[in-house]
Scaffold this motif. Structure first.
Motif, PDB file in Angstrom:
ATOM      1  N   ASP A   1       0.847  -1.201   0.000  1.00 59.81           N
ATOM      2  CA  ASP A   1       0.000   0.000   0.000  1.00 59.81           C
ATOM      3  C   ASP A   1       0.878   1.244   0.000  1.00 59.81           C
ATOM      4  N   GLY A   2       0.539   2.198  -0.856  1.00 59.15           N
ATOM      5  CA  GLY A   2       1.272   3.454  -0.905  1.00 59.15           C
ATOM      6  C   GLY A   2       2.364   3.491  -1.955  1.00 59.15           C
ATOM      7  N   LEU A   3       2.593   2.371  -2.669  1.00 62.59           N
ATOM      8  CA  LEU A   3       3.608   2.336  -3.719  1.00 62.59           C
ATOM      9  C   LEU A   3       2.971   1.957  -5.053  1.00 62.59           C
ATOM     10  N   GLU A   4       3.611   2.391  -6.140  1.00 61.26           N
ATOM     11  CA  GLU A   4       3.103   2.067  -7.473  1.00 61.26           C
ATOM     12  C   GLU A   4       4.258   2.039  -8.473  1.00 61.26           C
ATOM     13  N   LEU A   5       4.031   1.361  -9.586  1.00 68.14           N
ATOM     14  CA  LEU A   5       4.992   1.390 -10.688  1.00 68.14           C
ATOM     15  C   LEU A   5       4.646   2.594 -11.541  1.00 68.14           C
ATOM     16  N   SER A   6       5.543   3.594 -11.566  1.00 72.29           N
ATOM     17  CA  SER A   6       5.229   4.861 -12.222  1.00 72.29           C
ATOM     18  C   SER A   6       5.818   5.041 -13.594  1.00 72.29           C
ATOM     19  N   ALA A   7       6.817   4.218 -13.955  1.00 71.12           N
ATOM     20  CA  ALA A   7       7.432   4.365 -15.280  1.00 71.12           C
ATOM     21  C   ALA A   7       8.132   3.070 -15.679  1.00 71.12           C
ATOM     22  N   PHE A   8       8.192   2.872 -16.998  1.00 68.43           N
ATOM     23  CA  PHE A   8       8.940   1.763 -17.591  1.00 68.43           C
ATOM     24  C   PHE A   8       9.870   2.345 -18.652  1.00 68.43           C
ATOM     25  N   LEU A   9      11.109   1.910 -18.644  1.00 65.58           N
ATOM     26  CA  LEU A   9      12.040   2.325 -19.692  1.00 65.58           C
ATOM     27  C   LEU A   9      11.798   1.476 -20.933  1.00 65.58           C
ATOM     28  N   PRO A  10      12.225   1.936 -22.109  1.00 63.05           N
ATOM     29  CA  PRO A  10      12.024   1.139 -23.327  1.00 63.05           C
ATOM     30  C   PRO A  10      12.595  -0.263 -23.151  1.00 63.05           C
ATOM     31  N   ARG A  11      11.818  -1.237 -23.538  1.00 66.94           N
ATOM     32  CA  ARG A  11      12.193  -2.632 -23.293  1.00 66.94           C
ATOM     33  C   ARG A  11      13.358  -3.071 -24.170  1.00 66.94           C
ATOM     34  N   GLU A  12      14.279  -3.795 -23.569  1.00 64.56           N
ATOM     35  CA  GLU A  12      15.357  -4.442 -24.309  1.00 64.56           C
ATOM     36  C   GLU A  12      14.818  -5.733 -24.928  1.00 64.56           C
ATOM     37  N   ASP A  13      15.651  -6.406 -25.715  1.00 64.19           N
ATOM     38  CA  ASP A  13      15.322  -7.711 -26.282  1.00 64.19           C
ATOM     39  C   ASP A  13      14.958  -8.676 -25.146  1.00 64.19           C
ATOM     40  N   ALA A  14      13.791  -9.302 -25.227  1.00 65.62           N
ATOM     41  CA  ALA A  14      13.288 -10.131 -24.127  1.00 65.62           C
ATOM     42  C   ALA A  14      13.735 -11.588 -24.202  1.00 65.62           C
ATOM     43  N   ARG A  15      14.507 -11.956 -25.214  1.00 70.88           N
ATOM     44  CA  ARG A  15      14.876 -13.362 -25.370  1.00 70.88           C
ATOM     45  C   ARG A  15      15.849 -13.840 -24.290  1.00 70.88           C
ATOM     46  N   ASP A  16      15.884 -15.153 -24.120  1.00 64.72           N
ATOM     47  CA  ASP A  16      16.878 -15.792 -23.271  1.00 64.72           C
ATOM     48  C   ASP A  16      18.094 -16.148 -24.112  1.00 64.72           C
ATOM     49  N   ALA A  17      19.247 -16.196 -23.443  1.00 64.40           N
ATOM     50  CA  ALA A  17      20.500 -16.526 -24.120  1.00 64.40           C
ATOM     51  C   ALA A  17      21.105 -17.767 -23.477  1.00 64.40           C
ATOM     52  N   PHE A  18      21.587 -18.677 -24.310  1.00 65.72           N
ATOM     53  CA  PHE A  18      22.279 -19.874 -23.818  1.00 65.72           C
ATOM     54  C   PHE A  18      23.775 -19.633 -23.868  1.00 65.72           C
ATOM     55  N   ILE A  19      24.438 -19.979 -22.778  1.00 66.64           N
ATOM     56  CA  ILE A  19      25.901 -19.921 -22.718  1.00 66.64           C
ATOM     57  C   ILE A  19      26.374 -21.356 -22.516  1.00 66.64           C
ATOM     58  N   GLY A  20      26.940 -21.945 -23.547  1.00 68.46           N
ATOM     59  CA  GLY A  20      27.327 -23.346 -23.489  1.00 68.46           C
ATOM     60  C   GLY A  20      28.824 -23.546 -23.456  1.00 68.46           C
ATOM     61  N   LYS A  21      29.273 -24.524 -22.667  1.00 68.96           N
ATOM     62  CA  LYS A  21      30.685 -24.889 -22.634  1.00 68.96           C
ATOM     63  C   LYS A  21      30.921 -26.189 -23.406  1.00 68.96           C
ATOM     64  N   ALA A  22      29.987 -27.134 -23.276  1.00 70.26           N
ATOM     65  CA  ALA A  22      30.152 -28.419 -23.962  1.00 70.26           C
ATOM     66  C   ALA A  22      29.599 -28.375 -25.382  1.00 70.26           C
ATOM     67  N   ALA A  23      28.727 -27.418 -25.664  1.00 68.80           N
ATOM     68  CA  ALA A  23      28.129 -27.264 -26.994  1.00 68.80           C
ATOM     69  C   ALA A  23      27.564 -25.859 -27.091  1.00 68.80           C
ATOM     70  N   ARG A  24      27.389 -25.378 -28.309  1.00 68.54           N
ATOM     71  CA  ARG A  24      26.902 -24.008 -28.501  1.00 68.54           C
ATOM     72  C   ARG A  24      25.389 -23.905 -28.330  1.00 68.54           C
ATOM     73  N   ARG A  25      24.667 -25.007 -28.551  1.00 69.28           N
ATOM     74  CA  ARG A  25      23.205 -24.993 -28.443  1.00 69.28           C
ATOM     75  C   ARG A  25      22.755 -26.091 -27.489  1.00 69.28           C
ATOM     76  N   ILE A  26      21.599 -25.879 -26.857  1.00 72.08           N
ATOM     77  CA  ILE A  26      21.044 -26.909 -25.975  1.00 72.08           C
ATOM     78  C   ILE A  26      20.826 -28.206 -26.750  1.00 72.08           C
ATOM     79  N   ALA A  27      20.365 -28.062 -27.992  1.00 73.80           N
ATOM     80  CA  ALA A  27      20.077 -29.250 -28.802  1.00 73.80           C
ATOM     81  C   ALA A  27      21.318 -30.107 -29.031  1.00 73.80           C
ATOM     82  N   ASP A  28      22.496 -29.496 -28.955  1.00 73.60           N
ATOM     83  CA  ASP A  28      23.731 -30.221 -29.252  1.00 73.60           C
ATOM     84  C   ASP A  28      24.471 -30.721 -28.020  1.00 73.60           C
ATOM     85  N   LEU A  29      23.945 -30.475 -26.839  1.00 74.72           N
ATOM     86  CA  LEU A  29      24.606 -30.950 -25.620  1.00 74.72           C
ATOM     87  C   LEU A  29      24.612 -32.481 -25.579  1.00 74.72           C
ATOM     88  N   PRO A  30      25.678 -33.083 -25.042  1.00 70.59           N
ATOM     89  CA  PRO A  30      25.693 -34.535 -24.910  1.00 70.59           C
ATOM     90  C   PRO A  30      24.594 -35.023 -23.969  1.00 70.59           C
TER      91      PRO A  30
END
Length: 308
Positions: free
Chosen positions: A92-121
Motif C-alpha cells: 500500500d502506498g507504492l506504485e509502478l510509475s514508469a517503464f524504460l524502453p524494453r530491451e530484447d526479451a529473449r533468453d540466451a544460452f551460454i554453453g561450454k560443452a556445446a553451442r546450443r542446448i540441442a547439441d549438448l551430450p
C-alpha cells in the motif's frame, strides 16, 4: 548542487547498470547534472539467500522488500527494478510509475560443452534458478540434468567456468546491459523458449501521490512498454503469480494494437497449456487478465495444486 532524487537499487552489477541507465535518461530529459542524483544500494533478502530456490524461500518479493521499506520510510524517492522480479501486488502506498524502453526479451544460452542446448551430450548438466527455464529445458531435452544455479550474472558465469554445469541460460537483456554479449553461444527463440513476464524491461517504483517525482518520471516513461507490461502482469496476477508453477508471457505493442502469448508448464516440462490473444493496447490489463483466466480454465485447478 542539492540532490533532487535518491535512486534505490540492489547492489549487483546488473542492478547498478539499470539504476545508472535510469539516472542517465533523467539527466538527458531534464538537463540535470550527475550530482543531482544519489544512487543508494540496498541489500535484499533475495541477494543474501543463495542456498535454495526463491520459490522455497518466499518468492519474488525477496528482491524488493527492503527497497520498498526504504521507499515508504522516505529514505528513497524512487526504486529501479527488473520488471520480472516484481510481485503482482505492491505494498500500500507504492506504485509502478514508469517503464524504460524494453530491451530484447529473449533468453540466451551460454554453453561450454556445446553451442546450443540441442547439441549438448546426453545427460549433460544445465544450471538455472528459474522454474520457467528449468521446465523449458526439460521440455526440449528431457535427458539433461537440470540443476539449481543461484547468484548474479558474474557468479553464474564463474560457476560455468569452474565446470559446475555444461551450460546455463540468462536474460539477453541483462548480458547486453553488462556488455557481455560475447559470452552468448545461442539465442533462444521467443516461440520455443518464451520469456518470463516482464523480462527485459526496467521498471521504476515510487510513492503513490508523489506528484513532483511522477512529473520527472513522465519524461522517460515508454508507453508501449508500459502497456505490454500491464498485460503481462495482469496475466501473472490471474494465475496468482505462483513461484511454484513455471509461467511465461510476452506481449508486443505496435500501432496501438497488442498481441500476447502466454504459457504455463509443469516443472518437468511434460505438460503445458498455451493461450494467445490480441486487441487494443489501451485494453492491455483486461486482455492479460482474460488470457490468465483462459489458461487457468484450460489447465484446471489441479494443475496448479500439483506442484505446490
Amino acid at each position: 548542487m542539492q540532490t533532487i532524487l535518491r535512486i534505490g537499487t540492489r547492489g549487483s552489477p546488473l542492478a547498478l547498470a539499470q539504476a545508472r541507465e535510469t539516472q542517465s535518461r533523467l539527466m538527458a530529459a531534464h538537463g540535470l547534472p550527475e550530482q543531482a542524483f544519489e544512487i543508494v544500494v540496498i541489500a535484499t533478502s533475495g541477494d543474501r539467500i543463495q542456498d535454495r530456490p526463491l520459490s522455497e524461500a518466499g518468492g519474488k518479493g525477496l528482491f524488493t522488500k527492503e527497497i520498498e521499506e526504504a521507499l515508504l520510510e522516505r529514505r528513497l524517492d524512487i526504486a529501479v527494478h527488473s520488471s520480472k522480479d516484481m510481485p503482482t501486488t505492491l505494498p500500500d502506498g507504492l506504485e509502478l510509475s514508469a517503464f524504460l524502453p524494453r530491451e530484447d526479451a529473449r533468453d540466451a544460452f551460454i554453453g561450454k560443452a556445446a553451442r546450443r542446448i540441442a547439441d549438448l551430450p546426453r545427460g549433460a548438466t544445465v544450471g538455472s534458478s528459474s522454474l520457467r527455464r528449468q521446465a523449458l529445458i526439460r521440455r526440449m531435452r528431457p535427458d539433461l540434468d537440470v540443476v539449481m544455479f543461484r547468484g548474479n550474472v558474474n557468479t553464474r558465469l564463474r560457476k560455468l567456468e569452474e565446470g559446475v554445469a555444461s551450460g546455463t541460460i540468462l536474460a539477453y537483456a541483462g548480458l547486453k546491459r553488462l556488455g557481455l554479449e560475447h559470452v552468448i553461444t545461442d539465442l533462444m527463440s521467443l516461440d520455443d523458449f518464451p520469456p518470463a513476464p516482464g523480462q527485459g524491461a526496467i521498471c521504476i517504483e515510487s510513492r503513490a501521490g508523489d506528484a513532483d517525482t511522477h512529473a520527472l518520471l513522465a519524461a522517460i516513461h515508454d508507453v508501449p512498454t508500459g502497456q505490454a507490461l500491464a498485460c503481462e502482469r495482469a496475466f501473472l496476477a490471474a494465475l496468482d503469480g505462483s513461484c511454484r508453477t513455471p509461467i511465461a508471457g510476452y506481449a508486443t505493442v505496435a500501432d496501438g494494437q497488442l498481441s500476447f502469448a502466454g504459457l504455463i508448464l509443469s516443472p518437468d516440462g511434460a505438460q503445458s497449456h498455451e493461450v494467445r490473444s490480441a486487441g487494443l493496447a489501451s485494453d492491455a490489463a483486461r486482455l492479460g487478465d482474460a488470457a490468465g483466466r483462459e489458461v487457468r480454465a484450460k489447465a484446471g485447478e489441479t494443475f496448479f495444486d500439483g506442484w505446490a
